[in-house]
Write a protein that holds these residues in place. Structure first.
Motif, mmCIF file in Angstrom:
data_model
loop_
_atom_site.group_PDB
_atom_site.id
_atom_site.type_symbol
_atom_site.label_atom_id
_atom_site.label_comp_id
_atom_site.label_asym_id
_atom_site.label_seq_id
_atom_site.Cartn_x
_atom_site.Cartn_y
_atom_site.Cartn_z
ATOM 1 N N GLU A 22 0.745 -1.234 0.058
ATOM 2 C CA GLU A 22 0.162 0.022 -0.120
ATOM 3 C C GLU A 22 0.809 1.280 0.032
ATOM 4 O OE1 GLU A 22 -3.431 0.556 -0.327
ATOM 5 O OE2 GLU A 22 -3.633 -1.817 -0.257
ATOM 6 N N THR A 110 -12.815 13.040 0.294
ATOM 7 C CA THR A 110 -13.551 11.833 -0.155
ATOM 8 C C THR A 110 -13.879 10.899 1.147
ATOM 9 O OG1 THR A 110 -11.530 10.696 0.042
ATOM 10 C CG2 THR A 110 -12.099 11.668 -2.008
ATOM 11 N N HIS A 111 -14.391 9.661 0.914
ATOM 12 C CA HIS A 111 -14.705 9.007 2.160
ATOM 13 C C HIS A 111 -13.451 8.623 2.657
ATOM 14 C CE1 HIS A 111 -19.199 7.492 0.903
ATOM 15 N NE2 HIS A 111 -19.004 8.689 0.993
ATOM 16 N N ASP A 112 -12.403 8.431 2.016
ATOM 17 C CA ASP A 112 -10.804 8.310 2.714
ATOM 18 C C ASP A 112 -10.881 9.370 3.681
ATOM 19 O OD1 ASP A 112 -9.799 5.905 1.116
ATOM 20 O OD2 ASP A 112 -10.667 7.542 -0.837
ATOM 21 N N THR A 168 -6.150 2.447 8.666
ATOM 22 C CA THR A 168 -5.935 3.927 8.779
ATOM 23 C C THR A 168 -4.864 4.203 8.127
ATOM 24 O OG1 THR A 168 -7.077 3.518 10.964
ATOM 25 C CG2 THR A 168 -5.784 5.604 10.800
ATOM 26 N N THR A 171 -5.387 4.252 4.559
ATOM 27 C CA THR A 171 -6.473 5.125 4.032
ATOM 28 C C THR A 171 -5.927 6.531 4.005
ATOM 29 O OG1 THR A 171 -8.176 3.785 4.930
ATOM 30 C CG2 THR A 171 -8.591 6.207 4.607
ATOM 31 N N ARG A 174 -3.868 6.950 0.676
ATOM 32 C CA ARG A 174 -4.860 7.135 -0.384
ATOM 33 C C ARG A 174 -5.539 8.483 -0.259
ATOM 34 N NH1 ARG A 174 -8.359 4.725 -4.033
ATOM 35 N NH2 ARG A 174 -10.630 5.514 -3.869
ATOM 36 N N ALA A 175 -5.753 9.175 0.912
ATOM 37 C CA ALA A 175 -6.440 10.423 0.955
ATOM 38 C C ALA A 175 -5.485 11.584 0.516
ATOM 39 C CB ALA A 175 -6.944 10.623 2.527
ATOM 40 N N TYR A 204 -17.179 3.292 8.656
ATOM 41 C CA TYR A 204 -15.841 2.692 9.049
ATOM 42 C C TYR A 204 -16.382 1.838 10.275
ATOM 43 C CZ TYR A 204 -12.928 5.158 5.846
ATOM 44 O OH TYR A 204 -12.452 5.724 4.993
#
Length: 232
Positions: A22, A110-112, A168, A171, A174-175, A204
């Protein structure tokens, strides 16, 4: 807590493998730790890359014969300050690390970003964190939040257990990556703070994290990166 079948050393080893995939791979740098129900803290040893960690590479933090990272105090500082924390990640993922080298905050785009509705801390010194006083100051910069950007250095992320801290950490990266993409397209339009807090428990949940954890393991195994011999 997310129910998983693996023992704590195996969980930490899986966490390292997953985080490498990741964006957290950086030579032999970066480390993951977890605190057991008995209070014992286990951590990836020094000298192995995240994507090659086996369960036997996860050592007790008070093992005087183990090869511990110079920045182990990042973990002990947080555990001392946050009894709610069961796992800690420190690494140098490129997008979140780059964000920490700017004056910009993480925007809830975003949702992230919703996972960080309460914000992300900042630690304003780029040094290696090698003594207890520094570790305590990083923990103070983290506060009650899920993550802190170590300016010009990397990130520190916490969770109530290993699957949560992996989600976490992934994410957060990604965010930060989506924020970088969005900033090249147009003016940022963040989600409002109150709406983000309302959406957080919807998006979450423990049952979702358990699904993601199993999915990650299946992907790593398909790619030939599963663990070898396992320890309790």
């Amino acid at each position: 807590m997310v129910a998983v079948a693996q023992g704590i050393r195996e969980q930490v080893a899986w966490a390292c493998r997953i985080l490498a995939s990741e964006g957290y791979a950086d030579l032999t740098l970066g480390h993951v730790s977890a605190r057991g129900t008995d209070g014992q803290i286990w951590i990836k040893r020094k000298g192995v890359a995240l994507d090659e960690v086996e369960a036997e590479d996860v050592v007790a933090i008070d093992d005087t014969g183990a090869a511990l990272h110079l920045e182990t105090v990042l973990h002990t500082g947080v555990y001392g300050a946050r009894p709610d924390v069961g796992a800690v990640v420190h690494g140098h993922p490129p997008y979140a690390t780059a964000l920490g080298a700017t004056s910009s905050d993480l925007a809830v785009l975003t949702h992230d970003g919703i996972l960080f509705a309460d914000g992300v801390g900042r630690f304003d010194e780029p040094d290696l964190i090698v003594d207890e006083e520094q570790g305590s100051r990083v923990a103070a910069a983290l506060g009650s939040r899920r993550a802190v950007l170590l300016n010009n250095h990397g990130v520190l992320v916490v969770g109530k257990d290993v699957p949560w801290v992996v989600l976490t950490a992934a994410t957060l990266e990604r965010a930060a990556r989506l924020q970088e993409i969005a900033s090249t397209i147009g003016e940022l339009q963040p989600i409002g703070a109150e709406l983000a807090r309302q959406l957080l428990p919807v998006k979450y949940r423990d049952e979702f994290v358990a699904e993601y954890w199993s999915s990650w393991q299946r992907r790593i195994e398909r790619d030939g990166g599963g663990l070898g011999g396992d320890l309790p």
